[in-house]
Design a protein around this motif. Sequence first.
Motif, PDB file in Angstrom:
ATOM      1  N   GLY A 338      11.610 -15.600 -23.549  1.00 36.31           N
ATOM      2  CA  GLY A 338      11.124 -16.854 -24.112  1.00 36.31           C
ATOM      3  C   GLY A 338       9.620 -16.970 -23.991  1.00 36.31           C
ATOM      4  O   GLY A 338       8.966 -17.635 -24.820  1.00 36.31           O
ATOM      5  N   TYR A 339       9.081 -16.351 -22.973  1.00 35.93           N
ATOM      6  CA  TYR A 339       7.642 -16.458 -22.700  1.00 35.93           C
ATOM      7  C   TYR A 339       6.827 -15.576 -23.635  1.00 35.93           C
ATOM      8  O   TYR A 339       5.649 -15.811 -23.876  1.00 35.93           O
ATOM      9  N   ARG A 340       7.479 -14.534 -24.155  1.00 36.21           N
ATOM     10  CA  ARG A 340       6.807 -13.639 -25.099  1.00 36.21           C
ATOM     11  C   ARG A 340       6.404 -14.401 -26.361  1.00 36.21           C
ATOM     12  O   ARG A 340       7.069 -15.344 -26.764  1.00 36.21           O
ATOM     13  N   ASN A 341       5.345 -13.947 -27.007  1.00 40.19           N
ATOM     14  CA  ASN A 341       4.962 -14.560 -28.280  1.00 40.19           C
ATOM     15  C   ASN A 341       5.640 -13.887 -29.472  1.00 40.19           C
ATOM     16  O   ASN A 341       5.396 -14.249 -30.613  1.00 40.19           O
ATOM     17  N   ASP A 342       6.477 -12.904 -29.217  1.00 41.98           N
ATOM     18  CA  ASP A 342       7.223 -12.279 -30.309  1.00 41.98           C
ATOM     19  C   ASP A 342       8.696 -12.218 -29.915  1.00 41.98           C
ATOM     20  O   ASP A 342       9.064 -12.583 -28.803  1.00 41.98           O
ATOM     21  N   GLY A 343       9.507 -11.799 -30.827  1.00 34.87           N
ATOM     22  CA  GLY A 343      10.934 -11.677 -30.552  1.00 34.87           C
ATOM     23  C   GLY A 343      11.688 -12.959 -30.895  1.00 34.87           C
ATOM     24  O   GLY A 343      11.092 -14.016 -31.051  1.00 34.87           O
ATOM     25  N   PRO A 344      13.010 -12.840 -30.987  1.00 37.43           N
ATOM     26  CA  PRO A 344      13.829 -13.967 -31.468  1.00 37.43           C
ATOM     27  C   PRO A 344      13.926 -15.133 -30.487  1.00 37.43           C
ATOM     28  O   PRO A 344      14.337 -16.223 -30.877  1.00 37.43           O
ATOM     29  N   PHE A 345      13.577 -14.924 -29.203  1.00 36.84           N
ATOM     30  CA  PHE A 345      13.737 -15.994 -28.214  1.00 36.84           C
ATOM     31  C   PHE A 345      12.401 -16.629 -27.824  1.00 36.84           C
ATOM     32  O   PHE A 345      12.351 -17.466 -26.916  1.00 36.84           O
ATOM     33  N   SER A 346      11.327 -16.265 -28.509  1.00 44.13           N
ATOM     34  CA  SER A 346       9.995 -16.792 -28.191  1.00 44.13           C
ATOM     35  C   SER A 346       9.978 -18.319 -28.281  1.00 44.13           C
ATOM     36  O   SER A 346      10.486 -18.915 -29.246  1.00 44.13           O
ATOM     37  N   LEU A 347       9.404 -18.973 -27.274  1.00 44.33           N
ATOM     38  CA  LEU A 347       9.417 -20.438 -27.229  1.00 44.33           C
ATOM     39  C   LEU A 347       8.019 -21.047 -27.219  1.00 44.33           C
ATOM     40  O   LEU A 347       7.866 -22.266 -27.109  1.00 44.33           O
ATOM     41  N   GLY A 348       6.996 -20.209 -27.321  1.00 45.37           N
ATOM     42  CA  GLY A 348       5.625 -20.686 -27.162  1.00 45.37           C
ATOM     43  C   GLY A 348       5.244 -21.793 -28.135  1.00 45.37           C
ATOM     44  O   GLY A 348       4.756 -22.850 -27.731  1.00 45.37           O
ATOM     45  N   ARG A 349       5.486 -21.565 -29.429  1.00 47.17           N
ATOM     46  CA  ARG A 349       5.086 -22.576 -30.417  1.00 47.17           C
ATOM     47  C   ARG A 349       5.858 -23.879 -30.191  1.00 47.17           C
ATOM     48  O   ARG A 349       5.293 -24.963 -30.277  1.00 47.17           O
ATOM     49  N   LEU A 350       7.143 -23.742 -29.883  1.00 45.89           N
ATOM     50  CA  LEU A 350       7.947 -24.939 -29.665  1.00 45.89           C
ATOM     51  C   LEU A 350       7.415 -25.737 -28.473  1.00 45.89           C
ATOM     52  O   LEU A 350       7.331 -26.970 -28.521  1.00 45.89           O
TER      53      LEU A 350
END
Lengths: 385, 101
Positions: A338-350
């Motif tokens: 989730g912490y990554r800025n890529d990948g399907p579970f990225s949560l940064g923008r949210l």
Amino acid sequence: MSDLVQRAAAIAAEVAGACAHAVDRDARFPHESFAALKSARLLGAMVPRDFGGEQAGLADIAGACHALGRACGSTGLIYAMHQIQVACIVRHGQGSAWHRGLLERLAAEQLLLGSATTEAGVGGDVRRSVCALGTDGARFAIDKQASVISYGADADGILATARRAADAPPSDQVITVVMKDDARLVPSDGWDTLGMRGTCSVGYRLVGSGGLDQILPQPYAEISAQTMLPVTHILWSAVWLGIATEAVARARAFIRAAARKTPGTMPPGAVRLAETVAGLHQTRAGVADAIRQFEAAADADRLSSLSFAVAMNALKVNSATAAVRAVEGALLVCGLAGYRNDGPFSLGRLLRDAHSAALMINNDRILANSAGLLLVDKEDTGLFG
Amino acid sequence: MKRMSDAIFRDSAVTPQDLTEAIRAVLADCGCLAADAAAPADDDDLYGLGLTSQGSVHLMLALEDRFGIEFPERLLRRRTFSSVAAIREAVAGLIDGTAAA
């Protein structure tokens, strides 16, 4: 799901979600989303049928905000802010010929409306104005140092507050429509923020004019209490709930994937996910209840009552707090994925988008307002209000 | 601050003029109108003279203290505080009990 919400959800999935990353990266207006919303006639959806719209209710519009907010927070929030302006015209403009004409245009041309209610020099208090309308014959002129006009550069018209006249006190406000062709917007700063980057909520000096019949006839204090404030808090909350729902959906997908890899073993974040889902249910119930209260408040008296204002303030603070909490919960569930800025579970923008919620009319300002109202409010509600 | 309700209950001769003057005094004391606002006439729109929603909260508290009354929920409306005349109607009703919740 109603037809209207389905149409919004389709645009969210096919258009808003696809451009969300670019909108966020470039801090630009989501043109693709709004072209699609216009062609699906979703901008004028709330306009009554008599004026060519589909007379959508607030629940449907909130559902659309939620669906759009899931895919792209900025698209959802811009859609919400536009509908707040439309709601003011629908509910307070039908007694005036000019505004009836505007309602027809909103439906026929799918115009996008923005808002200029904040102003330099009033410390964020939207219920006071520095600028005053100047009048000359049948025309007014406005010159306002607006601290924020979200998507001002892309709006077809702007609802702006001002003192009624040069000799009126700061609280004696009216709200008027200024059309794009009659307005000059001079940006006073740039736009590079943590989140909600597509809203382009730049400060502008708004120099404009219009016919006196473009001023909504009721005092802004009444329009604010009866429509702008409750509709704002309800639709904003729907957008934030959409962001929270999307974060939780990603966390659920993450846990499912983990559970598939280790059959028979509960993934470590599963209990945290259950807790986060419980919080989401609470938030959803709060939004649904606020919509119910708004629709049940049949008369201006109830809408203008202190206890209704306290309830709508509570909704805003609760939803804003809960949105961040839900994304944070999802982040704990997804961990590094989730912490990554890529990948399907990225949560940064949210997470970045969700943090705007507490600041959009600061929670502390809203609580201070409620604190004042509670000094005299005596409502003692039963279980179901 | 002097309370008026006892006097009114004892003395039915209290006139609307007395009440009006007392309300004007509360308005002047609580500072909830614009600083440069003239004393409001009976039907002047107090919101047009600078009364805000938070200002009306303080005005209500001052009126409750001054007249020994309590505004019930149904009178907690913008309209109740829109003019001296509207306030007088509400206060008079509360003092003689006809406006009780």
